[in-house]
Design a protein around this motif. Structure first.
Motif, mmCIF file in Angstrom:
data_model
loop_
_atom_site.group_PDB
_atom_site.id
_atom_site.type_symbol
_atom_site.label_atom_id
_atom_site.label_comp_id
_atom_site.label_asym_id
_atom_site.label_seq_id
_atom_site.Cartn_x
_atom_site.Cartn_y
_atom_site.Cartn_z
ATOM 1 N N LEU A 111 0.838 -1.209 0.000
ATOM 2 C CA LEU A 111 0.000 0.000 0.000
ATOM 3 C C LEU A 111 0.868 1.252 0.000
ATOM 4 C CD1 LEU A 111 -2.864 1.156 0.128
ATOM 5 C CD2 LEU A 111 -2.740 0.984 2.619
ATOM 6 N N ALA A 112 1.976 1.221 0.747
ATOM 7 C CA ALA A 112 2.885 2.367 0.761
ATOM 8 C C ALA A 112 3.537 2.575 -0.601
ATOM 9 C CB ALA A 112 3.953 2.175 1.834
ATOM 10 N N ALA A 113 3.923 1.476 -1.272
ATOM 11 C CA ALA A 113 4.528 1.590 -2.601
ATOM 12 C C ALA A 113 3.527 2.137 -3.618
ATOM 13 C CB ALA A 113 5.057 0.238 -3.059
ATOM 14 N N ALA A 114 2.268 1.705 -3.526
ATOM 15 C CA ALA A 114 1.241 2.218 -4.438
ATOM 16 C C ALA A 114 1.001 3.705 -4.199
ATOM 17 C CB ALA A 114 -0.052 1.424 -4.262
ATOM 18 N N MET A 115 1.004 4.101 -2.923
ATOM 19 C CA MET A 115 0.795 5.518 -2.613
ATOM 20 C C MET A 115 1.983 6.352 -3.100
ATOM 21 S SD MET A 115 -0.120 7.205 1.053
ATOM 22 C CE MET A 115 -0.498 8.929 1.213
ATOM 23 N N ALA A 116 3.206 5.811 -2.964
ATOM 24 C CA ALA A 116 4.386 6.538 -3.448
ATOM 25 C C ALA A 116 4.356 6.678 -4.968
ATOM 26 C CB ALA A 116 5.655 5.821 -3.002
ATOM 27 N N GLU A 117 3.938 5.619 -5.654
ATOM 28 C CA GLU A 117 3.837 5.679 -7.113
ATOM 29 C C GLU A 117 2.801 6.704 -7.549
ATOM 30 O OE1 GLU A 117 2.462 2.666 -10.659
ATOM 31 O OE2 GLU A 117 3.478 1.827 -8.908
ATOM 32 N N ARG A 118 1.690 6.728 -6.848
ATOM 33 C CA ARG A 118 0.634 7.696 -7.172
ATOM 34 C C ARG A 118 1.097 9.118 -6.870
ATOM 35 N NH1 ARG A 118 -3.052 8.291 -10.704
ATOM 36 N NH2 ARG A 118 -5.093 8.874 -9.952
ATOM 37 N N ALA A 119 1.866 9.293 -5.786
ATOM 38 C CA ALA A 119 2.361 10.624 -5.437
ATOM 39 C C ALA A 119 3.390 11.104 -6.455
ATOM 40 C CB ALA A 119 2.975 10.611 -4.037
ATOM 41 N N GLU A 120 4.195 10.181 -7.014
ATOM 42 C CA GLU A 120 5.172 10.581 -8.017
ATOM 43 C C GLU A 120 4.523 11.002 -9.328
ATOM 44 O OE1 GLU A 120 7.936 7.361 -8.354
ATOM 45 O OE2 GLU A 120 9.052 7.980 -6.564
ATOM 46 N N SER A 121 3.275 10.605 -9.542
ATOM 47 C CA SER A 121 2.585 11.008 -10.766
ATOM 48 C C SER A 121 2.024 12.428 -10.679
ATOM 49 C CB SER A 121 1.457 10.024 -11.082
ATOM 50 O OG SER A 121 0.406 10.147 -10.142
ATOM 51 N N VAL A 122 2.090 13.030 -9.509
ATOM 52 C CA VAL A 122 1.625 14.412 -9.347
ATOM 53 C C VAL A 122 2.622 15.345 -10.027
ATOM 54 C CG1 VAL A 122 1.177 16.229 -7.635
ATOM 55 C CG2 VAL A 122 0.401 13.901 -7.201
ATOM 56 N N ASP A 123 2.103 16.333 -10.757
ATOM 57 C CA ASP A 123 2.970 17.298 -11.439
ATOM 58 C C ASP A 123 3.792 18.082 -10.422
ATOM 59 O OD1 ASP A 123 2.035 16.584 -13.919
ATOM 60 O OD2 ASP A 123 0.412 18.063 -13.904
ATOM 61 N N GLY A 124 5.082 18.170 -10.676
ATOM 62 C CA GLY A 124 5.970 18.929 -9.800
ATOM 63 C C GLY A 124 6.691 18.057 -8.779
ATOM 64 N N VAL A 125 6.418 16.756 -8.740
ATOM 65 C CA VAL A 125 7.079 15.851 -7.790
ATOM 66 C C VAL A 125 8.132 15.048 -8.537
ATOM 67 C CG1 VAL A 125 6.778 13.896 -6.235
ATOM 68 C CG2 VAL A 125 5.057 15.701 -6.301
ATOM 69 N N ALA A 126 9.377 15.141 -8.086
ATOM 70 C CA ALA A 126 10.462 14.384 -8.710
ATOM 71 C C ALA A 126 10.565 12.982 -8.104
ATOM 72 C CB ALA A 126 11.782 15.123 -8.535
ATOM 73 N N ARG A 127 10.382 12.891 -6.801
ATOM 74 C CA ARG A 127 10.493 11.595 -6.132
ATOM 75 C C ARG A 127 9.617 11.601 -4.880
ATOM 76 N NH1 ARG A 127 15.820 11.456 -4.974
ATOM 77 N NH2 ARG A 127 15.520 11.729 -2.758
ATOM 78 N N ALA A 128 9.062 10.428 -4.533
ATOM 79 C CA ALA A 128 8.210 10.316 -3.345
ATOM 80 C C ALA A 128 8.581 9.055 -2.572
ATOM 81 C CB ALA A 128 6.741 10.261 -3.737
ATOM 82 N N GLN A 129 8.514 9.166 -1.261
ATOM 83 C CA GLN A 129 8.740 8.018 -0.389
ATOM 84 C C GLN A 129 7.636 8.019 0.660
ATOM 85 O OE1 GLN A 129 12.505 8.040 1.604
ATOM 86 N NE2 GLN A 129 12.108 6.142 2.694
ATOM 87 N N VAL A 130 7.021 6.849 0.860
ATOM 88 C CA VAL A 130 5.900 6.732 1.792
ATOM 89 C C VAL A 130 6.197 5.614 2.785
ATOM 90 C CG1 VAL A 130 3.431 6.249 2.034
ATOM 91 C CG2 VAL A 130 4.256 7.538 0.066
ATOM 92 N N THR A 131 5.953 5.892 4.054
ATOM 93 C CA THR A 131 6.063 4.894 5.113
ATOM 94 C C THR A 131 4.744 4.885 5.872
ATOM 95 O OG1 THR A 131 8.408 5.406 5.341
ATOM 96 C CG2 THR A 131 7.398 4.141 7.110
ATOM 97 N N LEU A 132 4.148 3.700 6.024
ATOM 98 C CA LEU A 132 2.902 3.569 6.787
ATOM 99 C C LEU A 132 3.238 3.133 8.206
ATOM 100 C CD1 LEU A 132 0.471 1.877 4.264
ATOM 101 C CD2 LEU A 132 0.448 4.226 5.050
ATOM 102 N N LEU A 133 2.734 3.886 9.168
ATOM 103 C CA LEU A 133 2.977 3.616 10.583
ATOM 104 C C LEU A 133 1.651 3.442 11.296
ATOM 105 C CD1 LEU A 133 5.583 6.445 11.127
ATOM 106 C CD2 LEU A 133 6.091 4.056 10.752
#
Length: 194
Positions: A111-133
């Protein structure tokens, strides 16, 4: 909290509580106020008890190794206690998220990897990292975004909330999901002028 950690916490607290209770009862039995009210058959320490007599104390003073040993043991005990306390308060990574039916789970890292992939598709984002806690009932997503040179923080956050965060909240419903977003800017190499 895992079952092992939960069981270990209870065992440690039970052991510490038992030691403190027995020690307190033994010390309280030396006072006259408590001693007179105890049943006659109960064991008790004598009222005028001396824990270390002069001869034993002199023997210990002659030994040079025991102060260092006592200090080392107390230091190890304090470090173990601090480590245990830190382990209790630090947020735990979400391993899996139970879904509606028994035995059906969603992997936390997936789920964190899917959210990071979706966040990287946002215009203006070069890289995204997501951690679920957190726990399965209350999730927290820590999102770190590296903005591109042309990325505007307001637009990125608005698109992130509309796309990635909304999808994760829909996937985790009816659970609540808190999101901590941290924005950084991609570092550019300085150009040298000649």
């Amino acid at each position: 909290m895992s079952r092992l950690r939960h069981g270990t916490n209870r065992a440690v607290l039970l052991g510490v509580g038992a030691v403190l209770l027995v020690s307190g009862a033994a010390l309280a039995s030396t006072t006259g106020l408590v001693r007179d009210r105890l049943p006659a058959q109960w064991p008790r320490l004598p009222a005028g008890r001396t824990w270390l007599d002069g001869e034993a104390l002199g023997h210990w003073r002659d030994q040079g190794w025991w102060p260092a040993l006592v200090i080392a043991a107390l230091s190890v005990g304090v470090l173990l206690f601090l480590w245990w306390g830190w382990a209790q308060v630090r947020p735990e990574r979400l391993r899996e998220l139970p879904l509606g039916q028994p035995g059906v789970t969603l992997s936390g890292p997936a789920l964190a990897a899917a959210m990071a992939e979706r966040a990287e598709s946002v215009d203006g984002v070069a890289r995204a990292q997501v951690t679920l806690l957190g726990r399965p009932r209350r999730l927290r997503a820590r999102v770190t975004l590296v903005l591109a040179a042309d990325g505007r923080p307001e637009a990125v956050l608005r698109d992130l909330a509309r796309r990635a965060v909304a999808e994760v909240r829909a996937a985790a419903a009816p659970r609540s999901v808190e999101v901590d977003a941290r924005l950084t800017v991609r570092q550019h190499k300085a150009r040298r002028l000649r």
